[in-house]
Design an enzyme around this catalytic site. Sequence first.
Site: not given
Ligand code: EPZ
Length: 419
Positions: A22-23, A117, A122, A306, A398
């Site tokens: 999915k990701n 969420c 996020r 995850d 999802r």
């Molecule tokens: C991706 O989310 C995945 N989703 C998530 O999977 C996964 O848990 C996550 O990466 C971490 O591996 C998809 O790929 C669609 P991040 P993403 O940006 O990109 C902070 C699932 O279950 N952050 O790596 O949103 C953020 O708050 C989902 O399939 C900022 O602060 O994750 C988090 O604490 C859930 N500012 C951390 O970084 C930003 O601009 C990691 O977030 C961006 C992120």
Amino acid sequence: MDKFRIIGGTPLSGSVAVSGAKNSALPCLAAALLTPDTVTLHNVPYVRDLITMRRLLEDLGCTVLVPALRTHQINAGTVDACEAPYELVKTMRASVLVLGPLVARFGEARVSLPGGCAIGQRPIDLHLKALEQMGAQIELQNGVVHARADRLQGADIEFEMVTVGGTENLLMAATLAKGRTRLINAACEPEISDLADLLNKMGANIEGAGTSIITIEGVNALGGTSHTIIPDRIETGTLIVAAAITCGELEITHCNANHLTAVIEKLRAVGVEIEQVNESTLHVKGKSHLRAADVATEVYPGFPTDMQAQYLTLMTQAEGEAVIDETIFENRFMHVSELQRLGANLRVHGHQCRSHGPTPLTGAKLIASDLRASASLVLAGLAAQGETWIDRVYHIDRGYEKIEEKLRSVGANIERIKG
Ligand code: EPZ
């Protein structure tokens, strides 16, 4: 709303196939916006988030054909809008992945801020800061990000923290920028490499994907291609835990074990027998006496956040105490209170959860909260004695393709009750 009804206690047995990731499919669909030619994607999982992304692309003016259940043909030659509306973004944060491609190809994008969420705030501040470094003007009005740029300029971008989505948005944006971009402290997930493979097939010039420094030489245009999405490493890990927690024996096919080495190593360490039969097949055997072991979630290639809920659920059945440390998201223990209703011995202190086991689980009525937490409730139901009901299973839909059918095909007593 659909519910699952599970009668636990049956060891799983048989062969089950993993779907596409999915990701990876989500950013790959968004990448089709970068060209007016047709991009064909195979092995796209049949899950709600991809249906949402397809709707978003169609709302932007793309033509999306699905000639076969898991094949998507996207043509962005007729894109006539640049807005990702709140109604879609609030249901799926990954909608923000159209931001980079829209600004790169059309010079403009309006994307609703996703809002928080269940697992955390996020934000997307790092995405926006990086686009500004490439010359985009970013305005925030009424909860909508408005990004504009005549043509993005290559830049050295160092992310202050690893962000998967931020890396993906900027990787896509940089493909059509003027000059060279380097993404430093980039995410290294397999999904990033899969996206880069697609982009390079489209004519991009990307090196270093899968490492923390990615270099992109901008080009003037990208073309169409076809690409097969990698297997879903998190579904693979979830199925391994399903075999382990039911003391069953599964053959897991169409997977890529190289994408979840940290998970496999940890599960072997607690006593799960995992054999790699060949490049895309694992043979897993659960045992009745598992040993508890601590884990801390990390960015790739560390233990993935995850898989935290699924691992925590398994620890409730392991001998001894384990501390599960969630270092990526600030609120990713929504599953704990539900697992406690089944009898699990769990205590949350800040970003750590302490599990003491083994504790026998008995069926109860549960409510799903977020995608991976919900998957862990299914795993717990498979292990619990008696009947477990899980409400709001749309959370599971999802990211897991017909999980109840896959599990039933290997002996689980689980059925979907249409609501
Ligand atoms: C991706 O989310 C995945 N989703 C998530 O999977 C996964 O848990 C996550 O990466 C971490 O591996 C998809 O790929 C669609 P991040 P993403 O940006 O990109 C902070 C699932 O279950 N952050 O790596 O949103 C953020 O708050 C989902 O399939 C900022 O602060 O994750 C988090 O604490 C859930 N500012 C951390 O970084 C930003 O601009 C990691 O977030 C961006 C992120």
